[in-house]
Design a protein around this motif. Structure first.
Motif, mmCIF file in Angstrom:
data_model
loop_
_atom_site.group_PDB
_atom_site.id
_atom_site.type_symbol
_atom_site.label_atom_id
_atom_site.label_comp_id
_atom_site.label_asym_id
_atom_site.label_seq_id
_atom_site.Cartn_x
_atom_site.Cartn_y
_atom_site.Cartn_z
ATOM 1 N N ARG A 174 -1.257 25.877 24.673
ATOM 2 C CA ARG A 174 -1.478 25.556 23.051
ATOM 3 C C ARG A 174 -0.984 24.405 22.624
ATOM 4 N NH1 ARG A 174 -4.039 30.055 20.733
ATOM 5 N NH2 ARG A 174 -3.662 32.282 21.691
ATOM 6 N N THR A 175 -1.731 23.798 21.758
ATOM 7 C CA THR A 175 -1.244 22.821 21.071
ATOM 8 C C THR A 175 -1.382 22.952 19.521
ATOM 9 O OG1 THR A 175 -3.369 21.366 20.916
ATOM 10 C CG2 THR A 175 -2.479 21.255 22.729
ATOM 11 N N ALA A 176 -0.995 21.650 18.804
ATOM 12 C CA ALA A 176 -1.051 21.697 17.143
ATOM 13 C C ALA A 176 -2.770 21.653 17.057
ATOM 14 C CB ALA A 176 -0.382 20.754 16.556
ATOM 15 N N VAL A 177 -3.083 22.063 15.855
ATOM 16 C CA VAL A 177 -4.678 21.773 15.431
ATOM 17 C C VAL A 177 -4.911 20.428 15.580
ATOM 18 C CG1 VAL A 177 -6.245 22.537 13.717
ATOM 19 C CG2 VAL A 177 -4.281 24.088 14.344
ATOM 20 N N GLY A 178 -6.151 20.173 16.068
ATOM 21 C CA GLY A 178 -6.516 18.897 16.105
ATOM 22 C C GLY A 178 -6.988 18.515 17.552
ATOM 23 N N ASP A 179 -8.205 17.996 17.766
ATOM 24 C CA ASP A 179 -8.747 17.780 19.097
ATOM 25 C C ASP A 179 -7.865 16.537 19.696
ATOM 26 O OD1 ASP A 179 -10.198 16.036 16.953
ATOM 27 O OD2 ASP A 179 -11.394 15.136 18.775
ATOM 28 N N ARG A 180 -7.436 15.694 18.607
ATOM 29 C CA ARG A 180 -6.571 14.652 19.556
ATOM 30 C C ARG A 180 -5.201 15.327 20.121
ATOM 31 N NH1 ARG A 180 -4.097 10.621 15.101
ATOM 32 N NH2 ARG A 180 -2.948 9.946 17.098
ATOM 33 N N TYR A 181 -4.678 16.156 19.638
ATOM 34 C CA TYR A 181 -3.720 16.632 20.212
ATOM 35 C C TYR A 181 -4.001 17.540 21.465
ATOM 36 C CZ TYR A 181 -1.486 15.588 15.755
ATOM 37 O OH TYR A 181 -1.167 15.466 14.604
ATOM 38 N N VAL A 182 -5.202 18.046 21.374
ATOM 39 C CA VAL A 182 -5.750 18.772 22.667
ATOM 40 C C VAL A 182 -5.901 17.580 23.893
ATOM 41 C CG1 VAL A 182 -7.776 19.935 23.819
ATOM 42 C CG2 VAL A 182 -6.855 20.591 21.589
ATOM 43 N N VAL A 183 -6.435 16.534 23.555
ATOM 44 C CA VAL A 183 -6.773 15.401 24.362
ATOM 45 C C VAL A 183 -5.295 14.863 24.855
ATOM 46 C CG1 VAL A 183 -7.699 13.148 24.729
ATOM 47 C CG2 VAL A 183 -9.074 14.956 23.478
ATOM 48 N N GLU A 184 -4.367 14.760 24.153
ATOM 49 C CA GLU A 184 -3.021 14.079 24.635
ATOM 50 C C GLU A 184 -2.647 15.014 25.472
ATOM 51 O OE1 GLU A 184 -0.878 13.555 20.770
ATOM 52 O OE2 GLU A 184 -2.022 11.805 19.875
ATOM 53 N N MET B 270 0.804 -1.155 0.009
ATOM 54 C CA MET B 270 0.082 -0.002 0.062
ATOM 55 C C MET B 270 0.900 1.041 0.052
ATOM 56 S SD MET B 270 -2.996 0.953 2.715
ATOM 57 C CE MET B 270 -1.847 1.173 3.994
ATOM 58 N N GLY B 271 1.992 1.273 0.764
ATOM 59 C CA GLY B 271 2.861 2.441 0.848
ATOM 60 C C GLY B 271 2.528 3.809 1.390
ATOM 61 N N GLN B 272 1.282 4.035 1.019
ATOM 62 C CA GLN B 272 0.830 5.265 1.446
ATOM 63 C C GLN B 272 0.311 5.417 2.829
ATOM 64 O OE1 GLN B 272 -1.663 6.086 -2.194
ATOM 65 N NE2 GLN B 272 -1.377 8.246 -1.580
ATOM 66 N N LYS B 273 0.529 6.516 3.606
ATOM 67 C CA LYS B 273 -0.022 6.639 4.997
ATOM 68 C C LYS B 273 -1.377 6.847 5.087
ATOM 69 C CE LYS B 273 0.548 9.381 9.115
ATOM 70 N NZ LYS B 273 0.423 8.447 9.981
ATOM 71 N N LEU B 274 -2.318 5.985 5.918
ATOM 72 C CA LEU B 274 -3.628 5.619 6.003
ATOM 73 C C LEU B 274 -4.295 6.785 6.773
ATOM 74 C CD1 LEU B 274 -5.976 4.083 4.781
ATOM 75 C CD2 LEU B 274 -5.704 2.628 6.780
ATOM 76 N N PHE B 275 -3.754 6.861 8.082
ATOM 77 C CA PHE B 275 -4.410 7.718 9.083
ATOM 78 C C PHE B 275 -3.792 9.180 9.146
ATOM 79 C CE2 PHE B 275 -4.745 3.461 10.847
ATOM 80 C CZ PHE B 275 -5.652 3.424 11.454
ATOM 81 N N GLY B 276 -4.880 10.142 9.105
ATOM 82 C CA GLY B 276 -4.320 11.560 9.432
ATOM 83 C C GLY B 276 -4.685 11.923 10.693
ATOM 84 N N THR B 277 -4.942 13.308 10.903
ATOM 85 C CA THR B 277 -5.167 13.788 12.317
ATOM 86 C C THR B 277 -6.319 13.287 13.097
ATOM 87 O OG1 THR B 277 -6.182 15.730 11.204
ATOM 88 C CG2 THR B 277 -3.480 15.849 11.898
ATOM 89 N N ASP B 278 -7.292 12.901 12.235
ATOM 90 C CA ASP B 278 -8.549 12.464 13.017
ATOM 91 C C ASP B 278 -8.877 11.311 12.274
ATOM 92 O OD1 ASP B 278 -10.728 12.292 14.635
ATOM 93 O OD2 ASP B 278 -11.917 13.767 13.417
ATOM 94 N N GLY B 279 -8.356 10.067 12.070
ATOM 95 C CA GLY B 279 -8.456 8.791 11.484
ATOM 96 C C GLY B 279 -8.186 8.621 10.212
ATOM 97 N N VAL B 280 -9.051 8.032 9.309
ATOM 98 C CA VAL B 280 -8.993 7.656 7.979
ATOM 99 C C VAL B 280 -10.252 8.534 7.256
ATOM 100 C CG1 VAL B 280 -8.884 6.151 5.957
ATOM 101 C CG2 VAL B 280 -8.157 5.617 8.274
ATOM 102 N N ARG B 281 -9.790 9.448 6.357
ATOM 103 C CA ARG B 281 -10.951 10.462 5.749
ATOM 104 C C ARG B 281 -10.596 10.532 4.206
ATOM 105 N NH1 ARG B 281 -13.099 15.638 8.794
ATOM 106 N NH2 ARG B 281 -13.001 13.911 10.586
ATOM 107 N N GLY B 282 -11.771 10.608 3.462
ATOM 108 C CA GLY B 282 -11.425 10.844 2.003
ATOM 109 C C GLY B 282 -12.756 11.004 1.231
ATOM 110 N N ARG B 283 -12.938 10.987 0.103
ATOM 111 C CA ARG B 283 -14.006 10.963 -0.783
ATOM 112 C C ARG B 283 -14.393 9.361 -0.992
ATOM 113 N NH1 ARG B 283 -16.379 14.526 -4.113
ATOM 114 N NH2 ARG B 283 -17.535 13.563 -6.057
ATOM 115 N N ALA B 284 -15.988 9.275 -0.698
ATOM 116 C CA ALA B 284 -16.242 8.095 -0.623
ATOM 117 C C ALA B 284 -16.312 7.251 -2.058
ATOM 118 C CB ALA B 284 -17.943 8.054 -0.440
#
Length: 446
Positions: A304-314, A1-15
């Motif tokens: 302050r954290t990077a943008v993304g609620d996951r970084y806030v929670v971490e 597969m090669g490409q990174k799957l997970f982004g800052t909030d799971g996996v996302r893209g055009r259906a």
């Protein structure tokens, strides 16, 4: 597969386009199932979704993947993202899944994974799942294939829990509330909670058809609800996004209050009551400079954290804080929830109204924002416009012009192929000039 799957909030893209295809969802379900199935006891996953048409396709593909590795699947149907965090933990599941692209249009979709503690997965866990995707997953023996069944009362369980976060013996009697559910996951849950607490609920954005989620409604288009608030003489408007982990509020005059104002109010009240852990609010670099100055005046710290609620929670979990969030409306209160929860955030604001007797307009403007502008520019994902000389020169000049009276933030979105250009300045003329120059340079590079 090669490409990174997970982004800052799971996996996302055009259906129906990589990575949001049925094939990838099946493989992801199998990899996640194998990752969490580490011994012989019975394993289970809870799967919820928002109202997108593509949710059916992804739900069934994930189910096939999980059951193929011997994991039992509990299908919850349309529920808010925070309900998945809550129910994963309360139902003793090994993993939770939310199928949603949050505030994105209906043509997109996403997959968010939660661990057994109800929190979103760590980078380490995501990397482990990606490794299994690359190396392949051994399926379970025929006699060990998992089962799948629907849980009919999942929504009701979350409704009852959400009500417990509102002060005991307090009610919403006499309050007229416009509630915009964005034709999304909370279209039944949120109206039920507010009505059962005694409010008169004027619900909009509660007629999902699979294609109208976030369409001219919800937290990304609060002007629809603002007009309804004024028209119906409501006391307050509440706007959720497609998976109900964000909230934007509207006072009785139709004025909009973003996440910064909501966090400022809650932080100030919790600090006064001795409830704010570490006497500190956790927010991202996007939060307004006016919020920072307000908190300083209240004797409250800001991390302050990077943008993304996951970084806030971490950061919250690492440093022991219980309140954080984003300007966009993610309000994270770990006393109540493991992720942003738009409904519970709104309930905290409503509790302030009930306890103080103040109107929404008196509570939803706790600080004067420093003028801020945000412009989003779409770009081709295989290019690097921010690294060009023309953009770097424009950034250097902008930062010099702003000095100590403003901020400049340029970043790539973690969920869409967008470059976000944000600037703040006390002088609106300087703000306009700076952001226009930088945007022009980025457009040239694109």
């Amino acid at each position: 597969m090669g490409q990174k799957l997970f982004g800052t909030d799971g996996v996302r893209g055009r259906a129906n386009t990589w990575p949001m295809t049925a094939d990838m969802a099946l493989r992801l379900g199998a990899a996640a199932g194998r990752y969490f199935r580490r011994d012989q006891h019975e394993h289970r996953v809870v799967i919820g979704k928002d109202t997108r048409l593509s949710g059916y396709m992804i739900e069934y593909a994930l189910t096939a993947g999980f059951t193929s590795t011997g994991v039992n699947v509990l299908l919850l149907g349309p529920v808010p993202t925070p309900a998945i965090g809550y129910l994963t933990h309360s139902m003793r599941a090994d993993v939770g899944v939310m199928i949603s692209a949050s505030h994105n249009p209906a043509s997109d979709n996403g997959i968010k994974l939660f661990g057994p503690d109800g929190f979103k997965l760590s980078d380490e866990a995501e990397a482990g799942i990606e490794e299994l995707l690359n190396t392949g997953v051994t399926p379970a023996a025929p006699e060990n294939i998992g089962r799948a069944k629907r849980i009919e009362d999942a929504r009701g369980r979350y409704v009852e829990y959400a009500k417990t976060t509102f002060p005991q013996r307090k009610r919403l009697d006499g309050l007229r509330i416009v509630l915009d559910c964005a034709n999304g996951a909370a279209y039944r849950t949120a109206p039920e909670v507010l009505w059962e607490l005694g409010a008169e609920v004027i619900a909009i954005g509660v007629d999902p058809n699979g294609r109208n989620i976030n369409l001219d409604c919800g937290s990304t288009h609060p002007e629809t609800a603002a007009r309804k608030v004024v028209e119906t003489r409501a006391d307050i408007g509440i706007c959720l996004d497609g998976d109900a982990d964000r909230v934007v509020l509207i006072d009785e005059t139709g004025r909009i209050a973003d996440g910064d104002q909501i966090m400022g109010l809650i932080a100030g009240r919790w600090a006064k009551d001795g409830r704010l852990a570490g006497n500190t609010l956790v927010a991202t670099v996007m939060s307004n400079l006016g919020l920072e100055r307000y908190l300083e005046g209240q004797g409250v710290g800001l991390k302050r954290t990077a943008v993304g609620d996951r970084y806030v929670v971490e950061t919250m979990r690492a440093d022991g804080h219980n309140l954080g969030g984003e300007q966009s409306g993610h309000i994270v209160m770990t006393d109540y929830a493991t992720t942003g929860d738009g409904l519970i955030g709104a309930l905290q604001f409503l509790a302030c109204m009930v306890e103080t007797g103040e109107k929404a307009s008196a509570l939803a403007r706790v600080f004067q924002p420093v003028p801020q502008k945000l412009i989003n520019l779409r770009y081709s994902a295989n290019t690097a416009p921010l690294e060009t000389d023309v953009v770097q020169t424009a950034i250097a000049k902008a930062e010099k012009d702003l000095g100590r009276d403003g901020r400049l933030l340029i970043r790539k979105s973690g969920t869409e192929p967008l470059i976000r250009v944000m600037a703040e300045a006390i002088d609106p003329a300087v703000l306009d000039r700076v952001i226009n120059d930088v945007v022009s340079a980025v457009k040239t590079a694109i």
